[in-house]
Each structure stands twice: as C-alpha cells, then as structure tokens.
Design a protein around this motif. Structure first.
Motif, PDB file in Angstrom:
ATOM      1  N   ASN A 132       0.816  -1.223   0.000  1.00 39.26           N
ATOM      2  CA  ASN A 132       0.000   0.000   0.000  1.00 39.26           C
ATOM      3  C   ASN A 132       0.846   1.268   0.000  1.00 39.26           C
ATOM      4  N   SER A 133       2.169   1.106   0.152  1.00 37.39           N
ATOM      5  CA  SER A 133       2.980   2.308   0.343  1.00 37.39           C
ATOM      6  C   SER A 133       4.402   2.067  -0.159  1.00 37.39           C
ATOM      7  N   GLY A 134       5.128   3.162  -0.430  1.00 37.41           N
ATOM      8  CA  GLY A 134       6.558   3.088  -0.749  1.00 37.41           C
ATOM      9  C   GLY A 134       6.913   2.120  -1.862  1.00 37.41           C
ATOM     10  N   ILE A 135       7.944   1.334  -1.626  1.00 39.04           N
ATOM     11  CA  ILE A 135       8.468   0.435  -2.667  1.00 39.04           C
ATOM     12  C   ILE A 135       7.429  -0.633  -3.034  1.00 39.04           C
ATOM     13  N   GLY A 136       6.713  -1.125  -2.003  1.00 38.03           N
ATOM     14  CA  GLY A 136       5.712  -2.176  -2.243  1.00 38.03           C
ATOM     15  C   GLY A 136       4.612  -1.704  -3.182  1.00 38.03           C
ATOM     16  N   LYS A 137       4.174  -0.471  -2.995  1.00 35.35           N
ATOM     17  CA  LYS A 137       3.117   0.095  -3.845  1.00 35.35           C
ATOM     18  C   LYS A 137       3.622   0.241  -5.288  1.00 35.35           C
TER      19      LYS A 137
ATOM     20  N   ASP B 203      -1.646  -8.999   8.476  1.00 31.15           N
ATOM     21  CA  ASP B 203      -0.716  -8.384   9.432  1.00 31.15           C
ATOM     22  C   ASP B 203       0.405  -9.405   9.592  1.00 31.15           C
ATOM     23  N   VAL B 204       1.534  -9.123   8.986  1.00 32.39           N
ATOM     24  CA  VAL B 204       2.600 -10.133   8.909  1.00 32.39           C
ATOM     25  C   VAL B 204       3.328 -10.321  10.247  1.00 32.39           C
ATOM     26  N   SER B 205       2.947  -9.529  11.261  1.00 35.02           N
ATOM     27  CA  SER B 205       3.561  -9.733  12.577  1.00 35.02           C
ATOM     28  C   SER B 205       2.749 -10.733  13.409  1.00 35.02           C
TER      29      SER B 205
ATOM     30  N   GLN C 123      19.587  -5.858  -1.121  1.00 35.21           N
ATOM     31  CA  GLN C 123      20.044  -4.912  -0.102  1.00 35.21           C
ATOM     32  C   GLN C 123      19.677  -3.501  -0.557  1.00 35.21           C
ATOM     33  N   ILE C 124      18.706  -2.922   0.135  1.00 35.45           N
ATOM     34  CA  ILE C 124      18.220  -1.590  -0.249  1.00 35.45           C
ATOM     35  C   ILE C 124      19.069  -0.537   0.472  1.00 35.45           C
ATOM     36  N   ASN C 125      19.627   0.366  -0.306  1.00 36.08           N
ATOM     37  CA  ASN C 125      20.469   1.413   0.277  1.00 36.08           C
ATOM     38  C   ASN C 125      19.657   2.615   0.690  1.00 36.08           C
ATOM     39  N   GLY C 126      18.445   2.676   0.211  1.00 35.37           N
ATOM     40  CA  GLY C 126      17.589   3.824   0.494  1.00 35.37           C
ATOM     41  C   GLY C 126      16.658   4.029  -0.675  1.00 35.37           C
ATOM     42  N   ALA C 127      15.439   4.419  -0.357  1.00 35.30           N
ATOM     43  CA  ALA C 127      14.446   4.763  -1.377  1.00 35.30           C
ATOM     44  C   ALA C 127      13.536   5.786  -0.711  1.00 35.30           C
ATOM     45  N   THR C 128      13.095   6.751  -1.474  1.00 35.94           N
ATOM     46  CA  THR C 128      12.297   7.833  -0.887  1.00 35.94           C
ATOM     47  C   THR C 128      11.175   7.281  -0.028  1.00 35.94           C
ATOM     48  N   MET C 129      11.082   7.830   1.188  1.00 33.60           N
ATOM     49  CA  MET C 129      10.029   7.376   2.095  1.00 33.60           C
ATOM     50  C   MET C 129       8.837   8.310   2.024  1.00 33.60           C
ATOM     51  N   SER C 130       7.648   7.729   2.129  1.00 34.33           N
ATOM     52  CA  SER C 130       6.422   8.538   2.030  1.00 34.33           C
ATOM     53  C   SER C 130       6.236   9.363   3.305  1.00 34.33           C
ATOM     54  N   LYS C 131       5.389  10.413   3.190  1.00 34.45           N
ATOM     55  CA  LYS C 131       5.074  11.259   4.356  1.00 34.45           C
ATOM     56  C   LYS C 131       4.503  10.399   5.482  1.00 34.45           C
ATOM     57  N   GLU C 132       3.644   9.442   5.110  1.00 30.81           N
ATOM     58  CA  GLU C 132       2.982   8.592   6.122  1.00 30.81           C
ATOM     59  C   GLU C 132       4.012   7.774   6.894  1.00 30.81           C
ATOM     60  N   THR C 133       5.017   7.280   6.178  1.00 30.04           N
ATOM     61  CA  THR C 133       6.050   6.474   6.841  1.00 30.04           C
ATOM     62  C   THR C 133       6.863   7.359   7.785  1.00 30.04           C
ATOM     63  N   ILE C 134       7.244   8.535   7.314  1.00 30.79           N
ATOM     64  CA  ILE C 134       8.083   9.419   8.144  1.00 30.79           C
ATOM     65  C   ILE C 134       7.306   9.885   9.381  1.00 30.79           C
ATOM     66  N   LYS C 135       5.991  10.047   9.213  1.00 36.57           N
ATOM     67  CA  LYS C 135       5.147  10.464  10.345  1.00 36.57           C
ATOM     68  C   LYS C 135       5.252   9.487  11.517  1.00 36.57           C
ATOM     69  N   LYS C 136       5.556   8.224  11.205  1.00 40.49           N
ATOM     70  CA  LYS C 136       5.610   7.202  12.266  1.00 40.49           C
ATOM     71  C   LYS C 136       6.891   7.326  13.101  1.00 40.49           C
ATOM     72  N   PHE C 137       7.882   8.097  12.618  1.00 42.98           N
ATOM     73  CA  PHE C 137       9.157   8.209  13.338  1.00 42.98           C
ATOM     74  C   PHE C 137       9.081   9.276  14.428  1.00 42.98           C
TER      75      PHE C 137
ATOM     76  N   PHE D   6      18.527  12.756  -1.136  1.00 47.03           N
ATOM     77  CA  PHE D   6      19.673  12.161  -1.845  1.00 47.03           C
ATOM     78  C   PHE D   6      19.427  10.760  -2.413  1.00 47.03           C
ATOM     79  N   ILE D   7      18.325  10.150  -2.041  1.00 49.81           N
ATOM     80  CA  ILE D   7      18.163   8.741  -2.452  1.00 49.81           C
ATOM     81  C   ILE D   7      17.163   8.608  -3.611  1.00 49.81           C
ATOM     82  N   PRO D   8      17.240   7.471  -4.316  1.00 55.51           N
ATOM     83  CA  PRO D   8      16.354   7.312  -5.480  1.00 55.51           C
ATOM     84  C   PRO D   8      14.892   7.116  -5.078  1.00 55.51           C
TER      85      PRO D   8
ATOM     86  N   LYS E  95      13.868  -2.917  -9.538  1.00 54.41           N
ATOM     87  CA  LYS E  95      14.857  -3.965  -9.219  1.00 54.41           C
ATOM     88  C   LYS E  95      14.144  -5.231  -8.710  1.00 54.41           C
ATOM     89  N   TYR E  96      13.106  -5.022  -7.891  1.00 50.74           N
ATOM     90  CA  TYR E  96      12.312  -6.190  -7.453  1.00 50.74           C
ATOM     91  C   TYR E  96      11.835  -6.947  -8.706  1.00 50.74           C
ATOM     92  N   PHE E  97      11.283  -6.167  -9.641  1.00 51.18           N
ATOM     93  CA  PHE E  97      10.685  -6.765 -10.832  1.00 51.18           C
ATOM     94  C   PHE E  97      11.729  -7.557 -11.624  1.00 51.18           C
TER      95      PHE E  97
HETATM   96  N1  LIG Z   1      13.074   3.216   2.077  1.00 46.40           N
HETATM   97  C1  LIG Z   1      14.286   2.916   2.454  1.00 46.40           C
HETATM   98  O1  LIG Z   1      15.158   3.803   2.505  1.00 46.40           O
HETATM   99  C2  LIG Z   1      14.652   1.504   2.833  1.00 46.40           C
HETATM  100  C3  LIG Z   1      15.999   1.206   3.129  1.00 46.40           C
HETATM  101  C4  LIG Z   1      16.329  -0.092   3.458  1.00 46.40           C
HETATM  102  C5  LIG Z   1      15.357  -1.061   3.494  1.00 46.40           C
HETATM  103  N2  LIG Z   1      14.058  -0.750   3.219  1.00 46.40           N
HETATM  104  C6  LIG Z   1      13.050  -1.833   3.292  1.00 46.40           C
HETATM  105  O2  LIG Z   1      12.170  -1.764   2.187  1.00 46.40           O
HETATM  106  C7  LIG Z   1      10.900  -2.263   2.536  1.00 46.40           C
HETATM  107  C8  LIG Z   1       9.834  -1.280   2.098  1.00 46.40           C
HETATM  108  O3  LIG Z   1       9.997  -0.085   2.826  1.00 46.40           O
HETATM  109  P1  LIG Z   1       9.491   1.342   2.297  1.00 46.40           P
HETATM  110  O4  LIG Z   1      10.626   2.254   2.310  1.00 46.40           O
HETATM  111  O5  LIG Z   1       8.703   1.188   1.069  1.00 46.40           O
HETATM  112  O6  LIG Z   1       8.563   1.775   3.539  1.00 46.40           O
HETATM  113  P2  LIG Z   1       6.991   1.949   3.706  1.00 46.40           P
HETATM  114  O7  LIG Z   1       6.453   2.815   2.614  1.00 46.40           O
HETATM  115  O8  LIG Z   1       6.752   2.406   5.106  1.00 46.40           O
HETATM  116  O9  LIG Z   1       6.449   0.493   3.497  1.00 46.40           O
HETATM  117  C9  LIG Z   1       6.459  -0.471   4.507  1.00 46.40           C
HETATM  118  C10 LIG Z   1       5.208  -1.291   4.313  1.00 46.40           C
HETATM  119  O10 LIG Z   1       5.231  -2.333   5.280  1.00 46.40           O
HETATM  120  C11 LIG Z   1       3.927  -2.430   5.815  1.00 46.40           C
HETATM  121  N3  LIG Z   1       3.919  -3.083   7.113  1.00 46.40           N
HETATM  122  C12 LIG Z   1       4.585  -2.759   8.244  1.00 46.40           C
HETATM  123  N4  LIG Z   1       4.244  -3.607   9.230  1.00 46.40           N
HETATM  124  C13 LIG Z   1       3.347  -4.474   8.697  1.00 46.40           C
HETATM  125  C14 LIG Z   1       2.625  -5.568   9.218  1.00 46.40           C
HETATM  126  N5  LIG Z   1       2.753  -5.949  10.484  1.00 46.40           N
HETATM  127  N6  LIG Z   1       1.812  -6.247   8.389  1.00 46.40           N
HETATM  128  C15 LIG Z   1       1.660  -5.877   7.093  1.00 46.40           C
HETATM  129  N7  LIG Z   1       2.294  -4.833   6.562  1.00 46.40           N
HETATM  130  C16 LIG Z   1       3.126  -4.152   7.353  1.00 46.40           C
HETATM  131  C17 LIG Z   1       3.458  -0.987   5.917  1.00 46.40           C
HETATM  132  O11 LIG Z   1       2.057  -0.963   6.104  1.00 46.40           O
HETATM  133  P3  LIG Z   1       1.303   0.286   6.813  1.00 46.40           P
HETATM  134  O12 LIG Z   1       1.191   1.334   5.755  1.00 46.40           O
HETATM  135  O13 LIG Z   1       0.012  -0.311   7.234  1.00 46.40           O
HETATM  136  O14 LIG Z   1       2.180   0.712   7.954  1.00 46.40           O
HETATM  137  C18 LIG Z   1       3.923  -0.489   4.558  1.00 46.40           C
HETATM  138  O15 LIG Z   1       2.995  -0.852   3.574  1.00 46.40           O
HETATM  139  C19 LIG Z   1      10.937  -2.518   4.046  1.00 46.40           C
HETATM  140  O16 LIG Z   1      11.144  -3.884   4.300  1.00 46.40           O
HETATM  141  C20 LIG Z   1      12.133  -1.721   4.511  1.00 46.40           C
HETATM  142  O17 LIG Z   1      12.716  -2.266   5.672  1.00 46.40           O
HETATM  143  C21 LIG Z   1      13.684   0.508   2.880  1.00 46.40           C
END
Ligand SMILES: NC(=O)c1ccc[n+]([C@@H]2O[C@H](COP(=O)([O-])OP(=O)(O)OC[C@H]3O[C@@H](n4cnc5c(N)ncnc54)[C@H](OP(=O)(O)O)[C@@H]3O)[C@@H](O)[C@H]2O)c1
Length: 327
Positions: A12-17, A62-64, A203-217, A231-233, A241-243
């Motif tokens: 639903n977000s970030g790289i997965g979306k 919920d993968v946890s 091994q992901i070095n960085g990818a732009t994070m969404s506002k929603e993700t950063i809000k959680k920090f 600075f990141i792609p 790359k996943y594809f």
């Molecule tokens: N972006 C980077 O710079 C970076 C660097 C190194 C590695 N990575 C890795 O790349 C992957 C994707 O990250 P991203 O940057 O795209 O961040 P992201 O946009 O925050 O995506 C993370 C996704 O994981 C989901 N998630 C978290 N806990 C979950 C749970 N218990 N069950 C199901 N879904 C869950 C989140 O869902 P919700 O929206 O519901 O929270 C969100 O969809 C992650 O594994 C991350 O560790 C990213």
C-alpha cells in the motif's frame, strides 16, 4: 496476460506500492497483502486505473501476527492454486518507538521482519511448488553493514530478553532483523532448492520514504529521513529492481544471493580484518556484505528459533503432504 501471480506484502505504500504497480502494468495478477484495508483500497483503485489491469486483489495481512498470516494463506489457497512470486517487502522500522511485542508475544521488529515471513513462506510452499519458476524475494537493508564490526551479533538469538529490553532501540533491532533475514534467505535457498524454489534478497540502500512512513518516526529520526529523502532514489527505482530479480530469464537459476541496488550479486567479505582502506570500501561500497552471514552456527540457531516460535511449519507441511507434486 502472463497468467502469473505475485504476492507483495506491504503493497500500500513506498516500494511495495510501486512494485504492485509495476507488476500490474506487466499484466501479472497482483495480490496486495496489506494490514490497513481502508488506506489500501484507495491504493488498489489507483493501481487498477493506472495499469489498466483489474486483476489486482487486496487481501488483509498483518505479517507480525500468526493468526493473520494463517488466515491470509488459507484465504489465498481457497482462491488460487499457484503462486509464482512472493515478495516479502513489508517492514517494521518505526524509529524511536519503545519496545513492543506482537500479538504472539514476540518483539515486534523480529515478528514483522523475520518470524512472520518465515511462517508465511512455509504456509505457501505448496502453492509456490505449483509454479514452473517460483521465486521469493526479501527486502533487505544496507543497515546490515553494522555487522562489518566483528563484535556485532543478533542478540535476539541469545534469549536474554531482559537485556534486550533494557538497551532496546528499534534501530538496533531493525539492523539485527535485517541481518537475520539475510541469513534466512541463504538458509531457505538451501532448503528449498529441492523444490526448485529460488530465494534471494536485495540490499536496499535507500528509497524515498512517504510522508505517512516518516510520520511514524520520532522527531530526531523524522529529520534524518527528510534529509535522506533528498539524496536517495525514488521508491519506483527499487520496485524496478524487485521486478527484474523476480522475472528476468537471467536469474532463472539464481538462488541464495544478496543483490545490491544495481542488481549485481554481492559477495561475503573475507573473515579477517581487511585493513583500514579496504574496510572503508566495504562500508561505503555495495559489492560485499558482512562475513557474519557465513556463520552456520548462527544461521542454524536462527532457523531453529524461527521453527520453534512458529510451531515448525515444515513438519506440518510434510505431515499433511500438502503438495500434490510430492506424491
Ligand atoms: N526506504 C528505504 O530507505 C529503505 C531502506 C532499506 C530497506 N528498506 C526496506 O524496504 C521495505 C519497504 O519499505 P518502504 O521504504 O517502502 O517503507 P513503507 O512505505 O513504510 O512500506 C512499509 C510497508 O510495510 C507495511 N507493514 C509494516 N508492518 C506491517 C505488518 N505488520 N503487516 C503488514 N504490513 C506491514 C506498511 O504498512 P502500513 O502502511 O500499514 O504501515 C507499509 O505498507 C521494508 O522492508 C524496509 O525495511 C527501505
């Protein structure tokens, strides 16, 4: 239609979306495995509209949480036979949060990033085995570079939970969990070779994070993330790359590898101190990963712990002879 099915967790977000969009554009059947259905529904609609592919499904996960994983897998199996690609993209990295446990009483970073994916993969083995070219990909992180320091280890394996809680940070656990999933990738690749299932990590070095993700920090980490974002792609770069790793002919037989973000295969670093200059090259480069991954005692211990915590799904799997191809 390629008639191939891919499951992407956290789609639903970030790289997965972006990955869900990429696969949808290429006419794959895409299963978005997400925990927040309200948010994810809108994302699914966008993906269908942009890709013009209506075979994009949303399923709750919920993968946890073991119960949610089991329900997801059984719902998937009631609807589909075959799974071609499984991408473990979801990750927990809410930096600054205190110690938390999953519904099953497991530290939340490990539950989400390691133990949950272990269970889910095993429960879907039968479906993967029905594919002619089954591939699994784990989203790793360059945070494992901390393990170039020979004093680093995965504390979670020692079971000293009081110590872990006392000195807990999500950052530390996140690094350990991503190292654990790298070890798990190599081990799964060995174990699943007999089934023809390829298992790799990127091994992901960085990818732009969404506002929603950063809000959680927490505030300090928010600032770091905003600066890092400059600075990141973009997330779509990593999604490509996943594809590539999951579909290209050239990786048909590639298994047990860690890819860098240029889709080059990385190698383990030598097990001895390489000298200052080489060490700097290792830390700042993307060609080698820490030799800690080569420690078979650690990976055996990790595998045993995952099996114990999840009720040894491999045994259950074999006992019920879930895959018709076994007979
Ligand atoms: N972006 C980077 O710079 C970076 C660097 C190194 C590695 N990575 C890795 O790349 C992957 C994707 O990250 P991203 O940057 O795209 O961040 P992201 O946009 O925050 O995506 C993370 C996704 O994981 C989901 N998630 C978290 N806990 C979950 C749970 N218990 N069950 C199901 N879904 C869950 C989140 O869902 P919700 O929206 O519901 O929270 C969100 O969809 C992650 O594994 C991350 O560790 C990213």
């Amino acid at each position: 239609m390629k008639n191939k099915t891919v499951i992407i967790t956290g789609a639903n977000s970030g790289i997965g979306k972006e990955a869900a969009l990429r696969f949808a554009k290429e006419n794959y059947r895409v299963i978005m495995a997400c925990r927040n259905l309200d948010i994810s529904r809108k994302v699914r609609e966008q993906i269908i509209e942009v890709s013009n592919n209506d075979e994009v499904e949303l399923m709750e996960l919920d993968v946890s949480t073991f119960g949610s994983i089991r329900k997801f897998c059984s719902d998937f199996q009631n609807r589909y036979d075959q799974l071609d690609i499984l991408i473990h993209n979801a990750g927990y990295f809410n930096h600054g949060e205190p110690y938390r446990e999953s519904a099953d009483g497991i530290e939340l970073t490990f539950a989400t990033n390691v133990i949950g994916p272990f269970l889910m993969t095993h429960l879907l083995l039968g479906n993967l085995r029905r594919s002619k070219d089954p591939r699994i990909l784990f989203a790793g992180s360059n945070i494992i570079k901390h393990f170039f320091d020979p004093k680093r280890k995965i504390d979670f394996l020692d079971g000293q939970y009081e110590e872990i809680i006392k000195s807990f940070t999500v950052y530390k656990m996140y690094a350990q969990s991503k190292m654990a999933l790298t070890l798990l990738t190599f081990k799964m690749a060995e174990r699943f070779e007999q089934f023809g299932i390829k298992v790799n990590a990127i091994q992901i070095n960085g990818a732009t994070m969404s506002k929603e993700t950063i809000k959680k920090f927490k505030p300090k980490y928010k600032l770091i993330a905003w600066v890092q974002n400059i600075f990141i792609p973009p997330a779509s770069y990593m999604a490509d790359k996943y594809f590539k790793i999951c579909t290209e002919e050239q990786f048909n037989h590639t298994t047990g590898k860690l890819f860098n973000d240029k889709t080059e295969i990385m190698l383990p670093s030598p097990n001895e101190y390489p000298g200052f200059i080489k060490q700097m090259k290792q830390i700042f480069g993307t060609s080698v990963y820490p030799a800690y991954t080569e420690n078979s005692n650690v990976s055996d211990k990790l595998w045993a712990l995952c099996a114990e915590l999840t009720g040894n799904p491999m045994i259950t799997y074999e006992k019920h002879n879930l895959d018709p191809k076994i007979e």
